[in-house]
Design a protein around this motif. Structure first.
Motif, PDB file in Angstrom:
ATOM      1  N   ASP A  41     -18.275  -6.852 -75.296  1.00  0.00           N
ATOM      2  CA  ASP A  41     -19.567  -6.364 -74.816  1.00  0.00           C
ATOM      3  C   ASP A  41     -20.498  -7.522 -74.491  1.00  0.00           C
ATOM      4  O   ASP A  41     -20.176  -8.696 -74.716  1.00  0.00           O
ATOM      5  CB  ASP A  41     -20.206  -5.387 -75.808  1.00  0.00           C
ATOM      6  N   ASP A  91     -17.412   6.332 -77.300  1.00  0.00           N
ATOM      7  CA  ASP A  91     -18.674   5.615 -77.123  1.00  0.00           C
ATOM      8  C   ASP A  91     -19.727   6.451 -76.416  1.00  0.00           C
ATOM      9  O   ASP A  91     -20.808   5.939 -76.103  1.00  0.00           O
ATOM     10  CB  ASP A  91     -18.440   4.315 -76.342  1.00  0.00           C
ATOM     11  N   ARG A 109     -10.578  -0.365 -75.123  1.00  0.00           N
ATOM     12  CA  ARG A 109     -11.364   0.448 -74.195  1.00  0.00           C
ATOM     13  C   ARG A 109     -10.592   1.690 -73.741  1.00  0.00           C
ATOM     14  O   ARG A 109     -11.164   2.768 -73.596  1.00  0.00           O
ATOM     15  CB  ARG A 109     -11.764  -0.389 -72.978  1.00  0.00           C
ATOM     16  N   ARG A 121     -15.177   8.566 -65.515  1.00  0.00           N
ATOM     17  CA  ARG A 121     -14.413   8.145 -66.683  1.00  0.00           C
ATOM     18  C   ARG A 121     -13.194   9.055 -66.885  1.00  0.00           C
ATOM     19  O   ARG A 121     -13.127  10.156 -66.330  1.00  0.00           O
ATOM     20  CB  ARG A 121     -15.302   8.188 -67.923  1.00  0.00           C
ATOM     21  N   MET A 130     -21.457   6.535 -70.710  1.00  0.00           N
ATOM     22  CA  MET A 130     -21.764   5.161 -70.319  1.00  0.00           C
ATOM     23  C   MET A 130     -22.600   5.162 -69.040  1.00  0.00           C
ATOM     24  O   MET A 130     -22.447   6.048 -68.190  1.00  0.00           O
ATOM     25  CB  MET A 130     -20.478   4.371 -70.104  1.00  0.00           C
ATOM     26  N   GLU A 136     -12.549   5.186 -72.461  1.00  0.00           N
ATOM     27  CA  GLU A 136     -13.564   4.714 -71.518  1.00  0.00           C
ATOM     28  C   GLU A 136     -12.977   4.254 -70.186  1.00  0.00           C
ATOM     29  O   GLU A 136     -13.716   4.146 -69.208  1.00  0.00           O
ATOM     30  CB  GLU A 136     -14.359   3.557 -72.145  1.00  0.00           C
TER      31      GLU A 136
END
Length: 482
Positions: A316, A373, A427, A366, A376, A432
């Motif tokens: 990140d 998460d 990820r 996505r 996004m 994601e």
């Protein structure tokens, strides 16, 4: 006779000015401490009135709260300790132990002064109608104001000699502006009174003056001259980058032409990403691409969720920025060349701009799985985490392996391979990204790093100078027989 008296007069004037500064700062802090400790009503009323007024203004504007919070972080203990540790390591690399000791001792003094005085005074934090931030511990003096004054002050004194004479005033002004803004941000957030911040500034100035004077005495005892404060603590210290006359010190030859080449390379890379993203969203079926995140979802457990969170955090913005901010100063200290630093900086700037533009242009959704998460803000293609990880560690590996011949250079090559794999799996596990998003990140990194490698690092300029005492033979020279 006049010539002999001039140095003594200058020394006396500087000593008197320093004494006045220390006494004024010390008396000012002592006065504030007594007034706060014994609850002098006019000061308490002024502090609370300012806190209430600022809280009404700041709490009504969320952007102002975000700006004040960001500025406040520059004076946090994590930021300040990291700066001191990084500067100490850089100075030890440049074999300047005296300056490293000065930073260490002065910084330890700040760590001792803040909690000791807060315990002695025991003042509670401001109580406002609409709190927008929270501060732990007692209020007087402001630890952010005290720590930032000491840390940015001593770093200014140490590295002032590196700055050119015409820029030194601006360098000092910038450091002072940062310290002032940090103190004002603490008042604006309602976690400190005005007198807390003033006390932190005054005590910080007094401590800087005391330690700087002690350093000058240390130099005098070692038989070294005592320079003017405008020259820094140790002007002769070898901590500056390579001299401007050195061919290796040129930041970028023909900058306008190189800038045009880099811009063309950025445009072509964006074009390739857009074409691939268009094919993935409009031409190529997404079924096989969605199968991998669905398959990884079947392995989800609390343990794997936590491990994937750690792997995702490694790519990140905060982690990438932290590694960059550590590597670049250390690389500059080790090799005294701006070119490797420029290469890493341009790599990361190009990566973030290419990622944002490509994600906005492609707009890929996505994967259709539960995303750990949450929602996004950007689209799926390409993966920003994976692209940033590949770019950062590959750029570092290129810089290190081009200048290091020891075995440990393989550590950085290993990181350039392992870190992107860890981030990519994390990820996709967290739902994601698709595998082709990772492919887009790899394409981005490969194209962009290649552009910068051939425009910035190559061209035969970024090479190590020959060791001292060694003379290279001319290409057309013919060795003679004895």
């Amino acid at each position: 006779m006049v010539v002999e008296r001039l140095p003594f007069r200058h020394f006396a004037e500087r000593s008197l000015a320093g004494l006045v500064a220390v006494v004024a700062a010390g008396l000012g802090f002592g006065t504030l401490l007594l007034l706060v400790r014994y609850h002098w009503n006019p000061l308490l009323h002024l502090d609370q009135s300012v806190a209430n007024d600022l809280n009404r203004v700041v709490s009504a504007h969320p952007p102002a709260v975000k700006v004040a919070t960001a500025i406040s972080h520059l004076g946090g203990s994590g930021t300040l300790i990291s700066l001191v540790v990084l500067a100490v390591v850089a100075l030890l690399i440049r074999r300047q132990p005296r300056l490293a000791i000065y930073l260490t001792v002065t910084g330890i003094g700040a760590l001792i002064l803040d909690p000791s005085l807060k315990t002695l005074v025991g003042r509670v934090r401001p109580v406002v109608a609409d709190p927008v931030a929270h501060g732990s511990g007692n209020s007087f003096p402001s630890g952010h104001a005290l720590g930032s004054t000491i840390v940015y002050g001593m770093l200014t004194l140490v590295f002032l000699a590196v700055v050119r004479h015409r820029w030194r005033g601006w360098f000092v002004a910038l450091a002072a502006l940062i310290v002032v803004l940090i103190g004002l941000s603490r008042i604006a957030l309602g976690v400190h009174f005005v007198s807390d911040v003033l006390a932190g500034w005054l005590l910080g100035v007094a401590w800087i003056c005391v330690t700087a004077y002690a350093f000058r005495v240390w130099r005098r005892e070692a038989g070294l001259p005592t320079p003017s404060p405008a020259e820094g603590l140790e002007p002769e210290a070898d901590i500056a980058p390579a001299p401007a006359e050195s061919p290796e010190s040129t930041v970028l030859p023909h900058p306008w032409a190189k800038g045009a080449e880099i811009l063309v390379g950025w445009t072509l890379t964006f074009g390739l990403l857009y074409v691939l993203g268009y094919l993935l969203t409009h031409v190529i079926p997404s079924g096989p691409d969605n199968a991998v995140p669905r398959w990884l979802q079947t392995f989800r457990t609390p343990t794997f969720d936590h491990l994937s969170w750690l792997g995702s955090k490694a790519g990140d913005t905060h982690a990438i920025l932290a590694v960059s901010l550590v590597f670049c100063p250390l690389a500059l200290a080790l090799w005294r060349r701006w070119r490797p630093v420029l290469f890493v900086v341009l790599t990361m700037v190009g990566e973030i701009t290419l990622f944002l533009c490509s994600a906005a242009a492609v707009g890929r959704p996505r994967p259709p799985v539960a995303q750990l998460d949450g929602q996004m803000p950007t689209s799926s293609f390409p993966s920003g985490h994976i692209a940033a990880t590949i770019c950062l560690w590959t750029a570092i590996a290129i810089v290190v392996t081009g200048r290091v011949r020891q075995w440990w250079r393989w550590v950085f090559i290993g990181l350039a391979i392992v870190m992107p794999i860890v981030v990519a799996l994390s990820r996709m596990y967290r739902g994601e990204h698709h595998p082709t998003d990772a492919l887009g990140a790899a394409l981005l990194a490969a194209c962009w790093i290649s552009v910068l490698y051939w425009t910035v690092l190559r061209e035969g300029h970024d090479v190590e100078p020959a060791p001292r005492g060694r003379v290279e033979a001319a290409p057309d020279s013919v060795p003679r027989r004895a």
